[in-house]
Enzyme design. Sequence first.
Site, PDB file in Angstrom:
ATOM      1  N   ASN A   1      19.674  62.233  38.815  1.00  0.00           N
ATOM      2  CA  ASN A   1      20.166  61.007  38.174  1.00  0.00           C
ATOM      3  C   ASN A   1      20.134  61.069  36.655  1.00  0.00           C
ATOM      4  O   ASN A   1      20.870  60.350  35.976  1.00  0.00           O
ATOM      5  CB  ASN A   1      19.410  59.783  38.690  1.00  0.00           C
TER       6      ASN A   1
ATOM      7  N   GLU B   1      14.219  65.446  45.998  1.00  0.00           N
ATOM      8  CA  GLU B   1      13.442  65.668  44.776  1.00  0.00           C
ATOM      9  C   GLU B   1      12.004  65.232  45.059  1.00  0.00           C
ATOM     10  O   GLU B   1      11.777  64.077  45.454  1.00  0.00           O
ATOM     11  CB  GLU B   1      14.033  64.875  43.612  1.00  0.00           C
TER      12      GLU B   1
ATOM     13  N   SER C   1      15.292  55.469  42.616  1.00  0.00           N
ATOM     14  CA  SER C   1      16.319  56.252  41.924  1.00  0.00           C
ATOM     15  C   SER C   1      16.007  56.396  40.449  1.00  0.00           C
ATOM     16  O   SER C   1      16.493  57.326  39.802  1.00  0.00           O
ATOM     17  CB  SER C   1      17.672  55.533  41.995  1.00  0.00           C
TER      18      SER C   1
HETATM   19  C1  LIG Z   1      31.652  53.915  37.939  1.00  0.00           C
HETATM   20  C2  LIG Z   1      30.511  52.931  37.968  1.00  0.00           C
HETATM   21  C3  LIG Z   1      29.352  53.361  37.223  1.00  0.00           C
HETATM   22  C4  LIG Z   1      28.085  52.586  37.456  1.00  0.00           C
HETATM   23  C5  LIG Z   1      26.993  53.239  36.700  1.00  0.00           C
HETATM   24  C6  LIG Z   1      25.678  53.298  37.357  1.00  0.00           C
HETATM   25  C7  LIG Z   1      25.182  54.726  37.459  1.00  0.00           C
HETATM   26  C8  LIG Z   1      24.077  54.874  38.423  1.00  0.00           C
HETATM   27  C9  LIG Z   1      24.261  56.116  39.318  1.00  0.00           C
HETATM   28  C10 LIG Z   1      23.009  56.412  40.045  1.00  0.00           C
HETATM   29  C11 LIG Z   1      23.181  56.579  41.546  1.00  0.00           C
HETATM   30  C12 LIG Z   1      21.834  56.663  42.151  1.00  0.00           C
HETATM   31  C13 LIG Z   1      21.823  57.034  43.599  1.00  0.00           C
HETATM   32  C14 LIG Z   1      20.732  58.009  43.838  1.00  0.00           C
HETATM   33  O1  LIG Z   1      19.572  57.757  43.504  1.00  0.00           O
HETATM   34  C15 LIG Z   1      21.009  59.344  44.382  1.00  0.00           C
HETATM   35  C16 LIG Z   1      22.178  59.530  45.289  1.00  0.00           C
HETATM   36  O2  LIG Z   1      22.088  59.495  46.481  1.00  0.00           O
HETATM   37  S1  LIG Z   1      23.630  59.845  44.523  1.00  0.00           S
HETATM   38  C17 LIG Z   1      24.769  60.021  45.832  1.00  0.00           C
HETATM   39  C18 LIG Z   1      24.765  61.408  46.366  1.00  0.00           C
HETATM   40  N1  LIG Z   1      25.756  61.504  47.393  1.00  0.00           N
HETATM   41  C19 LIG Z   1      26.966  62.020  47.196  1.00  0.00           C
HETATM   42  O3  LIG Z   1      27.270  62.477  46.127  1.00  0.00           O
HETATM   43  C20 LIG Z   1      27.901  61.957  48.377  1.00  0.00           C
HETATM   44  C21 LIG Z   1      29.189  62.602  48.086  1.00  0.00           C
HETATM   45  N2  LIG Z   1      30.045  62.529  49.260  1.00  0.00           N
HETATM   46  C22 LIG Z   1      30.014  63.433  50.258  1.00  0.00           C
HETATM   47  O4  LIG Z   1      29.250  64.382  50.241  1.00  0.00           O
HETATM   48  C23 LIG Z   1      30.993  63.220  51.378  1.00  0.00           C
HETATM   49  O5  LIG Z   1      32.015  62.405  50.923  1.00  0.00           O
HETATM   50  C24 LIG Z   1      30.336  62.586  52.662  1.00  0.00           C
HETATM   51  C25 LIG Z   1      29.392  63.598  53.328  1.00  0.00           C
HETATM   52  C26 LIG Z   1      29.575  61.306  52.358  1.00  0.00           C
HETATM   53  C27 LIG Z   1      31.447  62.222  53.665  1.00  0.00           C
HETATM   54  O6  LIG Z   1      32.262  63.298  53.837  1.00  0.00           O
HETATM   55  P1  LIG Z   1      33.854  63.129  53.920  1.00  0.00           P
HETATM   56  O7  LIG Z   1      34.443  64.456  54.237  1.00  0.00           O
HETATM   57  O8  LIG Z   1      34.261  62.444  52.686  1.00  0.00           O
HETATM   58  O9  LIG Z   1      34.069  62.108  55.118  1.00  0.00           O
HETATM   59  P2  LIG Z   1      33.856  62.262  56.684  1.00  0.00           P
HETATM   60  O10 LIG Z   1      33.624  60.869  57.133  1.00  0.00           O
HETATM   61  O11 LIG Z   1      34.958  63.072  57.286  1.00  0.00           O
HETATM   62  O12 LIG Z   1      32.473  63.047  56.878  1.00  0.00           O
HETATM   63  C28 LIG Z   1      32.362  64.462  56.880  1.00  0.00           C
HETATM   64  C29 LIG Z   1      31.385  64.886  57.952  1.00  0.00           C
HETATM   65  O13 LIG Z   1      30.108  64.322  57.654  1.00  0.00           O
HETATM   66  C30 LIG Z   1      29.673  63.524  58.761  1.00  0.00           C
HETATM   67  N3  LIG Z   1      28.933  62.362  58.250  1.00  0.00           N
HETATM   68  C31 LIG Z   1      29.248  61.649  57.168  1.00  0.00           C
HETATM   69  N4  LIG Z   1      28.353  60.668  56.985  1.00  0.00           N
HETATM   70  C32 LIG Z   1      27.463  60.784  57.991  1.00  0.00           C
HETATM   71  C33 LIG Z   1      26.307  60.060  58.349  1.00  0.00           C
HETATM   72  N5  LIG Z   1      25.871  59.002  57.635  1.00  0.00           N
HETATM   73  N6  LIG Z   1      25.630  60.438  59.441  1.00  0.00           N
HETATM   74  C34 LIG Z   1      26.018  61.495  60.181  1.00  0.00           C
HETATM   75  N7  LIG Z   1      27.115  62.240  59.888  1.00  0.00           N
HETATM   76  C35 LIG Z   1      27.817  61.871  58.817  1.00  0.00           C
HETATM   77  C36 LIG Z   1      30.911  63.103  59.468  1.00  0.00           C
HETATM   78  O14 LIG Z   1      30.674  62.833  60.818  1.00  0.00           O
HETATM   79  C37 LIG Z   1      31.811  64.320  59.297  1.00  0.00           C
HETATM   80  O15 LIG Z   1      31.495  65.285  60.269  1.00  0.00           O
HETATM   81  P3  LIG Z   1      32.648  66.221  60.858  1.00  0.00           P
HETATM   82  O16 LIG Z   1      31.977  67.033  61.885  1.00  0.00           O
HETATM   83  O17 LIG Z   1      33.128  67.041  59.691  1.00  0.00           O
HETATM   84  O18 LIG Z   1      33.665  65.288  61.384  1.00  0.00           O
HETATM   85  N1  LIG Z   2      21.891  53.748  47.718  1.00  0.00           N
HETATM   86  C1  LIG Z   2      21.683  55.008  47.332  1.00  0.00           C
HETATM   87  O1  LIG Z   2      22.619  55.817  47.295  1.00  0.00           O
HETATM   88  C2  LIG Z   2      20.321  55.464  46.952  1.00  0.00           C
HETATM   89  C3  LIG Z   2      19.275  54.568  46.754  1.00  0.00           C
HETATM   90  N2  LIG Z   2      18.025  55.028  46.425  1.00  0.00           N
HETATM   91  C4  LIG Z   2      16.915  54.096  46.241  1.00  0.00           C
HETATM   92  O2  LIG Z   2      16.435  53.720  47.534  1.00  0.00           O
HETATM   93  C5  LIG Z   2      15.986  52.358  47.512  1.00  0.00           C
HETATM   94  C6  LIG Z   2      16.734  51.576  48.564  1.00  0.00           C
HETATM   95  O3  LIG Z   2      18.125  51.661  48.337  1.00  0.00           O
HETATM   96  P1  LIG Z   2      19.191  51.308  49.481  1.00  0.00           P
HETATM   97  O4  LIG Z   2      18.705  51.784  50.791  1.00  0.00           O
HETATM   98  O5  LIG Z   2      20.494  51.731  48.970  1.00  0.00           O
HETATM   99  O6  LIG Z   2      19.128  49.717  49.453  1.00  0.00           O
HETATM  100  P2  LIG Z   2      19.610  48.689  50.557  1.00  0.00           P
HETATM  101  O7  LIG Z   2      19.925  47.424  49.844  1.00  0.00           O
HETATM  102  O8  LIG Z   2      20.609  49.300  51.462  1.00  0.00           O
HETATM  103  O9  LIG Z   2      18.277  48.477  51.442  1.00  0.00           O
HETATM  104  C7  LIG Z   2      17.094  47.932  50.947  1.00  0.00           C
HETATM  105  C8  LIG Z   2      16.354  47.301  52.116  1.00  0.00           C
HETATM  106  O10 LIG Z   2      15.039  46.928  51.698  1.00  0.00           O
HETATM  107  C9  LIG Z   2      14.724  45.684  52.293  1.00  0.00           C
HETATM  108  N3  LIG Z   2      13.670  45.078  51.499  1.00  0.00           N
HETATM  109  C10 LIG Z   2      13.765  44.579  50.244  1.00  0.00           C
HETATM  110  N4  LIG Z   2      12.546  44.156  49.838  1.00  0.00           N
HETATM  111  C11 LIG Z   2      11.674  44.405  50.853  1.00  0.00           C
HETATM  112  C12 LIG Z   2      10.281  44.198  51.055  1.00  0.00           C
HETATM  113  N5  LIG Z   2       9.525  43.644  50.103  1.00  0.00           N
HETATM  114  N6  LIG Z   2       9.718  44.583  52.232  1.00  0.00           N
HETATM  115  C13 LIG Z   2      10.467  45.153  53.197  1.00  0.00           C
HETATM  116  N7  LIG Z   2      11.805  45.381  53.071  1.00  0.00           N
HETATM  117  C14 LIG Z   2      12.390  44.999  51.910  1.00  0.00           C
HETATM  118  C15 LIG Z   2      16.038  44.924  52.312  1.00  0.00           C
HETATM  119  O11 LIG Z   2      16.013  43.883  53.274  1.00  0.00           O
HETATM  120  C16 LIG Z   2      17.030  46.029  52.627  1.00  0.00           C
HETATM  121  O12 LIG Z   2      17.245  46.151  54.019  1.00  0.00           O
HETATM  122  C17 LIG Z   2      16.172  51.873  46.077  1.00  0.00           C
HETATM  123  O13 LIG Z   2      14.977  52.079  45.385  1.00  0.00           O
HETATM  124  C18 LIG Z   2      17.289  52.792  45.551  1.00  0.00           C
HETATM  125  O14 LIG Z   2      17.258  52.930  44.162  1.00  0.00           O
HETATM  126  C19 LIG Z   2      17.741  56.363  46.312  1.00  0.00           C
HETATM  127  C20 LIG Z   2      18.725  57.296  46.543  1.00  0.00           C
HETATM  128  C21 LIG Z   2      20.093  56.914  46.816  1.00  0.00           C
END
Ligand SMILES: CCCCCCCCCCCCCC(=O)CC(=O)SCCNC(=O)CCNC(=O)[C@H](O)C(C)(C)COP(=O)(O)OP(=O)(O)OC[C@H]1O[C@@H](n2cnc3c(N)ncnc32)[C@H](O)[C@@H]1OP(=O)(O)O
Ligand SMILES: NC(=O)C1=CN([C@@H]2O[C@H](COP(=O)(O)OP(=O)(O)OC[C@H]3O[C@@H](n4cnc5c(N)ncnc54)[C@H](O)[C@@H]3O)[C@@H](O)[C@H]2O)C=CC1
Length: 309
Positions: free
Chosen positions: A215, A177, A144
Site C-alpha cells: 500500500n 505481509e 491496510s
Molecule cells: C481511483 C480511486 C482512488 C482512491 C484512493 C484510495 C487509495 C487506497 C488504496 C488502498 C487499497 C487497500 C487495499 C489493501 O489493503 C490491499 C489489497 O487487497 S489491494 C487489492 C489487491 N487485489 C487486486 O489487485 C486484485 C486484482 N484483480 C485480480 O487479480 C483479478 O481481477 C481477480 C482474481 C479478482 C478476478 O479475475 P478476473 O479474471 O478478472 O475475473 P474472473 O471472475 O474470471 O476470475 C478469474 C478466476 O478467479 C476465480 N475467482 C475470482 N474471485 C474468486 C473468489 N473470491 N473466490 C474463488 N475464486 C475466485 C474465478 O472463479 C476464476 O476462475 P477460473 O477457473 O479462471 O474461471
Molecule cells: N477491502 C480490501 O480490499 C482490503 C481491506 N483490508 C482491511 O481489512 C479490514 C476489513 O476490510 P473489509 O473486509 O473490506 O471490510 P468490510 O466492510 O467488508 O467488512 C468489515 C466487517 O467488520 C464488521 N465489524 C465492524 N466493526 C466490528 C466490531 N467492532 N466487531 C465485529 N465486527 C465488526 C462489519 O459488520 C463488517 O462485516 C479493514 O481494516 C481494511 O482496511 C485489508 C486488505 C484489503
Amino acid sequence: MAFFTHHISRSFSSSAARSVVIKNVTIIGGGQMGAGIAQVAASTGHTVTLVDMSEDILKKSVKGIEGSLKRVAKKKFAEKPEAGEEFIQKVLQNVSTATDPAAAAPTSDLVLEAIVENLKVKQDLFGRLDKLAPAHTIFASNTSSLPITDIASSTSRQDRFGGLHFFNPVPMMKLVEVIATPATSQETFDSLLNFSKALGKAPVSCKDTPGFIVNRLLVPYMMEALRLHERGHGSKEDIDVAMKLGAGYPMGPFELSDYVGLDTMKFIIDGWSEKDPDNPLFAPSELLNKLVAEGKLGKKTGEGFYKYK
Ligand SMILES: CCCCCCCCCCCCCC(=O)CC(=O)SCCNC(=O)CCNC(=O)[C@H](O)C(C)(C)COP(=O)(O)OP(=O)(O)OC[C@H]1O[C@@H](n2cnc3c(N)ncnc32)[C@H](O)[C@@H]1OP(=O)(O)O
Ligand SMILES: NC(=O)C1=CN([C@@H]2O[C@H](COP(=O)(O)OP(=O)(O)OC[C@H]3O[C@@H](n4cnc5c(N)ncnc54)[C@H](O)[C@@H]3O)[C@@H](O)[C@H]2O)C=CC1
C-alpha cells in the site's frame, strides 16, 4: 511529514511467549476480508470462529464463503463434482460463527481482526479481548493503513501482537505481509509467518511503516489516478483500460477501488491526510467523498465509480 519519513528499526523484545503452532483461529469481521481469510484457514484444516455484529451479517458471510468454495471446487475437482461437494462440506464444518468475540477468544491460538479501518474501534476491540484471551494467544490485525503499534497499544501483550495483511480476494491472492513492530517477539513473528505458509500463502516480512510494502506503493498510484481524472485529463474508463492494457494490471484503478470498497479507501486516505496534512496526495477528493456520502461504496453496494446491477 514525519509519518512518511519515519523509520523504525526492528528489534525483538525478550518475551515469555513460545512459538505457537496456530490451529484455532478467531477472525473478527466477516466482511470481504474476514470471510476470505476464514475460508482459506478452514480449507487448510484450521478451526475457525468467525465473529461479526449480527447473525444476519454472519449468514451473508457464510453464504459468500460457500459461493467462493464452489468456484474453487469447480476447478479443483473438475472431474469429480461429488468430491467437490464433499470438500465444500468438510471446509464449512471447520467454520463456526459468533456475535460475541468473548465466546471463542479463550480457546484461540490467534485472534485476527478484519473489522472497519478505524483505530479507535480496533483498539477498543483488542483492549477488551486482551482480558479474555489466554497468555499464549497471538493478536493480529489485517489493517491496510494503520500502524500496528498504535493498535497493539491498547493491550498488555505487545510482544504477542503483529500484522497479517492479506489481499483481496483472499482465496486468489497469494501474498501476505507479515508485520513486526519493534515490540513483536521473534516467536510471535515466526508463528505468524508459519501460519501464513500453512494457509498456502507467500509471506513477506514488513516493518511497521505506513502502508507496509504494497500500500505504500499502491496508494500514491491510486490517488494519482483519481487526481488525473478529477483534473479532466482522462475518463475513468480510459484510465482503467490504459493501466490494464498498458501496464498489465488485472484491474484498472477505478475498478480496483470499487472492488476494495470506497468506504475503506476513504478511511485510508482520511487517516493518512490527518497524519500528513501538507501532502497534496492525501488532500480530500470531492468525488470520493460524494460517492461515499451517497452510500455508493463499490461492488458491495452495487454502485461505486461504476454500476454493477
Ligand atoms: C481511483 C480511486 C482512488 C482512491 C484512493 C484510495 C487509495 C487506497 C488504496 C488502498 C487499497 C487497500 C487495499 C489493501 O489493503 C490491499 C489489497 O487487497 S489491494 C487489492 C489487491 N487485489 C487486486 O489487485 C486484485 C486484482 N484483480 C485480480 O487479480 C483479478 O481481477 C481477480 C482474481 C479478482 C478476478 O479475475 P478476473 O479474471 O478478472 O475475473 P474472473 O471472475 O474470471 O476470475 C478469474 C478466476 O478467479 C476465480 N475467482 C475470482 N474471485 C474468486 C473468489 N473470491 N473466490 C474463488 N475464486 C475466485 C474465478 O472463479 C476464476 O476462475 P477460473 O477457473 O479462471 O474461471
Ligand atoms: N477491502 C480490501 O480490499 C482490503 C481491506 N483490508 C482491511 O481489512 C479490514 C476489513 O476490510 P473489509 O473486509 O473490506 O471490510 P468490510 O466492510 O467488508 O467488512 C468489515 C466487517 O467488520 C464488521 N465489524 C465492524 N466493526 C466490528 C466490531 N467492532 N466487531 C465485529 N465486527 C465488526 C462489519 O459488520 C463488517 O462485516 C479493514 O481494516 C481494511 O482496511 C485489508 C486488505 C484489503
